[in-house]
Scaffold this motif. Structure first.
Motif, mmCIF file in Angstrom:
data_model
loop_
_atom_site.group_PDB
_atom_site.id
_atom_site.type_symbol
_atom_site.label_atom_id
_atom_site.label_comp_id
_atom_site.label_asym_id
_atom_site.label_seq_id
_atom_site.Cartn_x
_atom_site.Cartn_y
_atom_site.Cartn_z
ATOM 1 N N UNK A 143 -8.023 -39.884 -37.092
ATOM 2 C CA UNK A 143 -6.817 -40.320 -37.804
ATOM 3 C C UNK A 143 -6.352 -41.680 -37.284
ATOM 4 N N UNK A 144 -6.403 -41.857 -35.964
ATOM 5 C CA UNK A 144 -6.008 -43.151 -35.401
ATOM 6 C C UNK A 144 -6.971 -44.242 -35.843
ATOM 7 N N UNK A 145 -8.268 -43.943 -35.893
ATOM 8 C CA UNK A 145 -9.238 -44.935 -36.339
ATOM 9 C C UNK A 145 -8.988 -45.346 -37.784
ATOM 10 N N UNK A 146 -8.661 -44.383 -38.636
ATOM 11 C CA UNK A 146 -8.352 -44.709 -40.030
ATOM 12 C C UNK A 146 -7.169 -45.660 -40.095
ATOM 13 N N UNK A 147 -6.107 -45.363 -39.360
ATOM 14 C CA UNK A 147 -4.919 -46.214 -39.411
ATOM 15 C C UNK A 147 -5.173 -47.590 -38.812
ATOM 16 N N UNK A 148 -5.917 -47.667 -37.716
ATOM 17 C CA UNK A 148 -6.223 -48.971 -37.130
ATOM 18 C C UNK A 148 -7.029 -49.829 -38.096
ATOM 19 N N UNK A 149 -7.986 -49.208 -38.786
ATOM 20 C CA UNK A 149 -8.794 -49.953 -39.749
ATOM 21 C C UNK A 149 -7.947 -50.399 -40.930
ATOM 22 N N UNK A 150 -7.117 -49.528 -41.440
ATOM 23 C CA UNK A 150 -6.288 -49.880 -42.593
ATOM 24 C C UNK A 150 -5.283 -50.964 -42.247
ATOM 25 N N UNK A 151 -4.767 -50.954 -41.037
ATOM 26 C CA UNK A 151 -3.869 -52.019 -40.595
ATOM 27 C C UNK A 151 -4.608 -53.346 -40.491
ATOM 28 N N UNK A 152 -5.873 -53.294 -40.084
ATOM 29 C CA UNK A 152 -6.690 -54.509 -39.986
ATOM 30 C C UNK A 152 -6.988 -55.060 -41.374
ATOM 31 N N UNK A 153 -7.372 -54.177 -42.300
ATOM 32 C CA UNK A 153 -7.589 -54.556 -43.687
ATOM 33 C C UNK A 153 -8.847 -55.381 -43.908
ATOM 34 N N UNK A 154 -9.219 -55.553 -45.173
ATOM 35 C CA UNK A 154 -10.380 -56.350 -45.531
ATOM 36 C C UNK A 154 -11.566 -55.484 -45.914
ATOM 37 N N UNK A 155 -12.608 -56.096 -46.490
ATOM 38 C CA UNK A 155 -13.786 -55.337 -46.937
ATOM 39 C C UNK A 155 -14.467 -54.553 -45.816
ATOM 40 N N UNK A 156 -14.545 -55.152 -44.625
ATOM 41 C CA UNK A 156 -15.182 -54.453 -43.518
ATOM 42 C C UNK A 156 -14.424 -53.205 -43.130
ATOM 43 N N UNK A 157 -13.103 -53.315 -43.050
ATOM 44 C CA UNK A 157 -12.282 -52.153 -42.702
ATOM 45 C C UNK A 157 -12.386 -51.088 -43.782
#
Length: 458
Positions: free
Chosen positions: A246-260
């Protein structure tokens, strides 16, 4: 005095840990408990690479608890017996545990719940601890208990969203009169892969933050880049729960972009397989969708299996993948797909043979991901194109165009420049003789024809 027990299983962390947070909030004292389960050891699942990594994780969890005034209690034996004994000694009212998905984990929860109820105590099972979204949180319309196709699952999973991560508790108070066994040391494990990475929450969080900072932006474009090794390598930490999905999902979504976005999709694939296994525990050993395969057996098949296991098939990119697996206890996802397709489709060998070999070596050898990914490749799982075959030559040219990955893991071919390394059998006789590397154990065309006949596709 109010006491709760937290039974750690595949969630060896203090950050974003719902059972630990709930136990700390419930009362005065907490007993953080890990049970070295004799049944798991007897099953053979505690392979050396995972055992070594687990010991790192237990030491790391103990350190994280001690930073907060607590400590980890480690015991060995039957989980239910140990938990009952600890709860009785500590006079605990509740036991908290993360919900599991395997048949064994579900049976363990049922046994534990009944035993604690008989003792006048309560078992609290917490969802979305080892997955970002709980397996039963999203289900298809029409009454089915799980999604069998990824894309509609991804849409519903994305709409549901992962829960918000929780902070690590500031303090964990453990009763003094609850003794613990010693935390076993990694260096006492024999047969560990030479290149096995370090485990533990501290190592996992350092890798997670470095990945978010330096790697995730290019993930969409480079996740299949074999020589570039541009994946997160977070899978061992997800398997042991030193990181929260869950934390990984939120960290990625906060980062944003195609890679995330691409990375979040891969985290969803992990949840997808967990919800399939939770609903169909038998798929750890049985076909999800039977294709009526009559897999090869006998001396010829056994010889091919040994060549595949040893990285001596004569197909360089497949052999490179199998050698990376042995050296690191980990394997690039594209390498996993190629190795699995070659065994099940080109050699026409039962997927369970390959899945078992992977579990003997993979530090991230997760029953849900390993077994169901093998079934996906074999065409007995959830793949909507069950008869697809990955050509190792074409795949090598595409994902390792200059042969860097192959030369890294198959040093016998280091003298071959560029893409020529993918087809050493095409070398002239004099040049071919300079390389101590086997001829292909099967012609790709013959392997494809055999598979088509077996599946009735001719």
């Amino acid at each position: 005095m109010t006491v709760s027990v937290v039974l750690f299983t595949s969630d060896l962390r203090v950050h974003d840990h719902p059972p630990l947070t709930a136990a700390v909030a419930a009362g005065d004292f907490v007993v953080p408990l890990f049970v070295r389960d004799g049944a798991i050891a007897a099953s053979g699942f505690a392979a050396p690479n995972r055992e070594a990594f687990l010991r790192d994780c237990l030491a790391g969890l103990d350190a994280g608890l001690r930073e907060r005034g607590g400590r980890l209690v480690v015991r060995s034996g039957d989980v239910v017996d140990v938990v009952r004994g600890i709860a009785a000694r500590a006079r605990a009212d509740e036991v908290h545990v993360a919900a599991g998905v395997s048949g064994y984990a579900q049976a363990r929860e049922r046994r534990l719940g009944r035993a604690l109820e008989a003792d006048g105590r309560r078992l609290r099972v917490h969802d979305a601890v080892i997955t970002a979204v709980a397996p039963g949180a999203v289900t298809p319309s029409g009454g089915s208990d799980h999604f069998a196709v990824f894309t509609p699952y991804f849409k519903r999973w994305s709409a549901e969203g992962a829960r918000r991560p929780l902070r690590a508790p500031r303090a964990v108070r453990v009763p003094e009169d609850v003794p613990s066994g010693r935390i076993p040391r990694r260096d006492a494990v024999r047969g560990v892969a030479e290149g096995l990475a370090a485990g533990g929450e501290r190592a996992g969080r350092a890798r997670m933050l470095a990945w978010r900072r330096d790697g995730i932006a290019d993930y969409a474009a480079r996740h299949d880049d074999l020589p570039g090794d541009a994946t997160s390598r977070l899978s061992p930490h997800l398997h042991f729960g030193t990181l929260s999905p869950a934390e990984l999902v939120h960290l990625a979504q906060e980062r944003g972009g195609p890679g995330a976005d691409a990375f979040v999709r891969q985290l969803c694939w992990r949840d997808f397989h967990h919800q399939v296994l939770a609903a169909r525990p038998e798929t750890s050993v049985a076909d999800y969708r039977a294709r009526h395969d009559r897999w090869r057996a006998g001396a010829s098949a056994d010889a091919d299996i040994r060549a595949w296991q040893e990285g001596r098939t004569g197909y360089p990119v497949v052999d490179a993948a199998m050698r990376q697996l042995r050296h690191e206890g980990w394997l690039h996802n594209r390498g996993r797909l190629l190795a699995a397709s070659f065994l099940t489709k080109t050699l026409y060998v039962d997927w369970r043979v390959g899945a078992r070999h992977f579990l003997e070596h993979l530090v991230d050898g997760d029953i849900a991901d390993n077994q169901l990914n093998w079934q996906w490749v074999a065409g007995t799982g959830t793949d909507t194109r069950p008869n697809r075959v990955l050509n190792p030559v074409l795949q090598g040219r595409r994902y390792d165009p200059d042969g860097v990955y192959v030369r890294r893991w198959v040093p016998e071919l280091a003298g071959l420049e560029g893409g020529r390394v993918h087809e050493p059998w095409k070398l002239g006789a004099a040049e071919r003789g300079r390389y101590d590397y086997p001829e292909p154990i099967v012609d790709l065309g013959e392997g494809l024809a055999r598979f088509k006949r077996a599946r009735g596709r001719e």
